[in-house]
Motif scaffolding. Structure first.
Motif, PDB file in Angstrom:
ATOM      1  N   LEU A  93       0.807  -1.216   0.000  1.00  0.00           N
ATOM      2  CA  LEU A  93       0.000   0.000   0.000  1.00  0.00           C
ATOM      3  C   LEU A  93       0.846   1.275   0.000  1.00  0.00           C
ATOM      4  N   LEU A  94       2.141   1.149   0.240  1.00  0.00           N
ATOM      5  CA  LEU A  94       2.997   2.322   0.405  1.00  0.00           C
ATOM      6  C   LEU A  94       3.917   2.523  -0.789  1.00  0.00           C
ATOM      7  N   GLY A  95       4.238   3.797  -1.040  1.00  0.00           N
ATOM      8  CA  GLY A  95       5.247   4.133  -2.031  1.00  0.00           C
ATOM      9  C   GLY A  95       6.555   4.560  -1.402  1.00  0.00           C
ATOM     10  N   GLY A  96       6.568   4.684  -0.071  1.00  0.00           N
ATOM     11  CA  GLY A  96       7.768   5.090   0.647  1.00  0.00           C
ATOM     12  C   GLY A  96       7.461   5.241   2.118  1.00  0.00           C
ATOM     13  N   LEU A  97       8.518   5.349   2.921  1.00  0.00           N
ATOM     14  CA  LEU A  97       8.380   5.459   4.368  1.00  0.00           C
ATOM     15  C   LEU A  97       9.410   6.462   4.890  1.00  0.00           C
ATOM     16  N   VAL A  98       8.957   7.376   5.762  1.00  0.00           N
ATOM     17  CA  VAL A  98       9.838   8.316   6.443  1.00  0.00           C
ATOM     18  C   VAL A  98       9.602   8.166   7.940  1.00  0.00           C
ATOM     19  N   LEU A  99      10.671   7.927   8.688  1.00  0.00           N
ATOM     20  CA  LEU A  99      10.596   7.806  10.135  1.00  0.00           C
ATOM     21  C   LEU A  99      11.422   8.926  10.748  1.00  0.00           C
ATOM     22  N   ILE A 100      10.764   9.796  11.514  1.00  0.00           N
ATOM     23  CA  ILE A 100      11.438  10.934  12.135  1.00  0.00           C
ATOM     24  C   ILE A 100      11.543  10.700  13.635  1.00  0.00           C
ATOM     25  N   ASP A 101      12.763  10.569  14.124  1.00  0.00           N
ATOM     26  CA  ASP A 101      13.016  10.370  15.548  1.00  0.00           C
ATOM     27  C   ASP A 101      12.035   9.357  16.125  1.00  0.00           C
ATOM     28  N   SER A 102      12.014   8.221  15.482  1.00  0.00           N
ATOM     29  CA  SER A 102      11.144   7.129  15.924  1.00  0.00           C
ATOM     30  C   SER A 102      12.003   5.890  16.150  1.00  0.00           C
ATOM     31  N   SER A 103      11.366   4.845  16.619  1.00  0.00           N
ATOM     32  CA  SER A 103      12.103   3.648  16.998  1.00  0.00           C
ATOM     33  C   SER A 103      11.194   2.440  16.879  1.00  0.00           C
ATOM     34  N   PRO A 104      11.745   1.271  16.596  1.00  0.00           N
ATOM     35  CA  PRO A 104      10.928   0.054  16.640  1.00  0.00           C
ATOM     36  C   PRO A 104      10.629  -0.388  18.063  1.00  0.00           C
ATOM     37  N   CYS A 105      11.321   0.228  19.041  1.00  0.00           N
ATOM     38  CA  CYS A 105      11.183  -0.168  20.447  1.00  0.00           C
ATOM     39  C   CYS A 105      11.558   1.041  21.311  1.00  0.00           C
ATOM     40  N   PHE A 106      10.569   1.653  21.964  1.00  0.00           N
ATOM     41  CA  PHE A 106      10.792   2.908  22.674  1.00  0.00           C
ATOM     42  C   PHE A 106      11.250   2.733  24.117  1.00  0.00           C
ATOM     43  N   VAL A 107      11.215   1.515  24.643  1.00  0.00           N
ATOM     44  CA  VAL A 107      11.587   1.280  26.030  1.00  0.00           C
ATOM     45  C   VAL A 107      12.755   0.308  26.078  1.00  0.00           C
ATOM     46  N   GLN A 108      13.664   0.537  27.017  1.00  0.00           N
ATOM     47  CA  GLN A 108      14.842  -0.310  27.130  1.00  0.00           C
ATOM     48  C   GLN A 108      14.461  -1.765  27.392  1.00  0.00           C
ATOM     49  N   ARG A 109      15.182  -2.651  26.690  1.00  0.00           N
ATOM     50  CA  ARG A 109      15.110  -4.085  26.934  1.00  0.00           C
ATOM     51  C   ARG A 109      16.529  -4.563  27.251  1.00  0.00           C
ATOM     52  N   GLU A 110      16.642  -5.787  27.655  1.00  0.00           N
ATOM     53  CA  GLU A 110      17.963  -6.322  28.008  1.00  0.00           C
ATOM     54  C   GLU A 110      18.939  -6.201  26.852  1.00  0.00           C
ATOM     55  N   ASP A 111      18.440  -6.387  25.627  1.00  0.00           N
ATOM     56  CA  ASP A 111      19.293  -6.310  24.440  1.00  0.00           C
ATOM     57  C   ASP A 111      19.068  -5.023  23.652  1.00  0.00           C
ATOM     58  N   PHE A 189      10.470  -0.275  -1.058  1.00  0.00           N
ATOM     59  CA  PHE A 189      10.316   1.117  -1.460  1.00  0.00           C
ATOM     60  C   PHE A 189      11.348   1.937  -0.693  1.00  0.00           C
ATOM     61  N   PRO A 190      11.573   3.183  -1.099  1.00  0.00           N
ATOM     62  CA  PRO A 190      12.569   3.997  -0.389  1.00  0.00           C
ATOM     63  C   PRO A 190      12.164   4.233   1.066  1.00  0.00           C
ATOM     64  N   VAL A 191      13.143   4.144   1.955  1.00  0.00           N
ATOM     65  CA  VAL A 191      12.936   4.394   3.379  1.00  0.00           C
ATOM     66  C   VAL A 191      13.951   5.437   3.838  1.00  0.00           C
ATOM     67  N   LEU A 192      13.453   6.517   4.427  1.00  0.00           N
ATOM     68  CA  LEU A 192      14.299   7.596   4.936  1.00  0.00           C
ATOM     69  C   LEU A 192      14.117   7.682   6.453  1.00  0.00           C
ATOM     70  N   ILE A 193      15.223   7.710   7.175  1.00  0.00           N
ATOM     71  CA  ILE A 193      15.217   7.874   8.624  1.00  0.00           C
ATOM     72  C   ILE A 193      15.883   9.203   8.946  1.00  0.00           C
ATOM     73  N   LEU A 194      15.131  10.124   9.550  1.00  0.00           N
ATOM     74  CA  LEU A 194      15.655  11.416   9.979  1.00  0.00           C
ATOM     75  C   LEU A 194      15.792  11.393  11.494  1.00  0.00           C
ATOM     76  N   GLN A 195      16.953  11.757  11.992  1.00  0.00           N
ATOM     77  CA  GLN A 195      17.240  11.595  13.415  1.00  0.00           C
ATOM     78  C   GLN A 195      17.992  12.796  13.963  1.00  0.00           C
ATOM     79  N   GLY A 196      17.482  13.360  15.059  1.00  0.00           N
ATOM     80  CA  GLY A 196      18.178  14.436  15.746  1.00  0.00           C
ATOM     81  C   GLY A 196      19.318  13.891  16.591  1.00  0.00           C
ATOM     82  N   GLU A 197      20.491  14.491  16.450  1.00  0.00           N
ATOM     83  CA  GLU A 197      21.658  14.009  17.196  1.00  0.00           C
ATOM     84  C   GLU A 197      21.531  14.276  18.692  1.00  0.00           C
ATOM     85  N   ALA A 198      20.702  15.278  19.082  1.00  0.00           N
ATOM     86  CA  ALA A 198      20.541  15.628  20.496  1.00  0.00           C
ATOM     87  C   ALA A 198      19.233  15.087  21.075  1.00  0.00           C
ATOM     88  N   ASP A 199      18.615  14.154  20.404  1.00  0.00           N
ATOM     89  CA  ASP A 199      17.331  13.615  20.866  1.00  0.00           C
ATOM     90  C   ASP A 199      17.502  12.906  22.206  1.00  0.00           C
TER      91      ASP A 199
END
Length: 247
Positions: A93-111, A189-199
């Motif tokens: 369904l998508l032609g592309g994906l942009v993830l801005i300061d996001s994560s597949p896992c927002f809480v710390q895990r052992e790994d 499809f193209p995937v862009l990850i934008l990330q703030g260095e001071a996040d």
């Protein structure tokens, strides 16, 4: 992707609403057909009886994206968690994906040390029940720490109506519980990850790990906090143009 103007479908973060993108959308309008979407309980949308339900929200998003004919889906923070899940579940369904300061896992895990602690989210949830506006102020301060340009842009958000507390609590629970890492794989499809260095919410190391798991994706680091599209709109716009346009 062709040089025709792509559709850009934008998903906001926790305790925010779609108008957070309005200043940036004005700058993008010449290159993208932009449409933003409010999460349940946010931006005047009612919080449904089931709250901010993960599966129900994904199915609703599926219908919205399907109607747009393969848009580029952009998600910021919690919106990025939904965008990533949508891309993994319904890639056709998508032609592309942009993830801005996001994560597949927002809480710390052992790994997975590159995330918030569970106690930090517990504190937000506890304080939300006592004073929702104070929690949002503290969360906005955390987002813009070390990024005065974004802080100035986000100041207006303090005056917006507070999203429904039930859906806010559900959003915190989703940030705590969801771990999309086992599902990560290259996407067609193209995937862009934008990330703030001071996040201070999503560390840059999390973005690097995400890029390595989404083979072929592009990572661009910006001298910004958690909201680079507010503090560095032109750099973010140029990253989108260079990813989704070609000669």
């Amino acid at each position: 992707m062709s040089t025709a103007r792509p559709t850009l479908f934008l998903l906001h973060g926790w305790a925010m609403e779609s108008r957070i993108f309005s200043p940036w959308i004005n700058a993008l309008a010449g290159d993208f057909r932009c449409q933003s979407w409010d999460l349940p309980g946010h931006g005047g949308k009612p919080c449904p009886p089931q709250g901010l339900d993960w599966e129900e929200s994904l199915l609703t998003l599926q219908g919205a994206v399907e109607a747009l004919s393969r848009p580029v889906v952009l998600g910021w923070s919690l919106g990025g968690l939904f965008a990533l899940a949508l891309a993994l579940r319904f890639p056709e369904l998508l032609g592309g994906l942009v993830l801005i300061d996001s994560s597949p896992c927002f809480v710390q895990r052992e790994d997975w040390p590159w995330a918030l602690t569970s106690s930090a989210l517990d504190a937000f949830a506890h304080e939300l029940l006592a004073d929702g506006r104070a929690v949002r102020r503290r969360f906005l301060a955390l987002q813009t720490q070390g990024d005065p340009a974004a802080r100035a842009q986000l100041a207006a958000a303090q005056r917006w109506p507070l999203p429904d507390p039930r859906c806010l609590l559900d959003g915190l629970q989703l940030l705590r519980d969801k771990d999309l890492r086992p599902q990560l794989r290259p996407l067609p499809f193209p995937v862009l990850i934008l990330q703030g260095e001071a996040d201070r919410i999503v560390p840059p190391a999390a973005a690097r790990q995400l890029q390595s798991s989404l083979a072929g994706s592009r990572l661009q680091l910006l001298k910004a906090g958690h909201a680079p599209f507010l503090s560095h709109p032109e750099a973010c716009s140029q990253a989108l143009r260079s990813t989704f346009y070609h000669d």
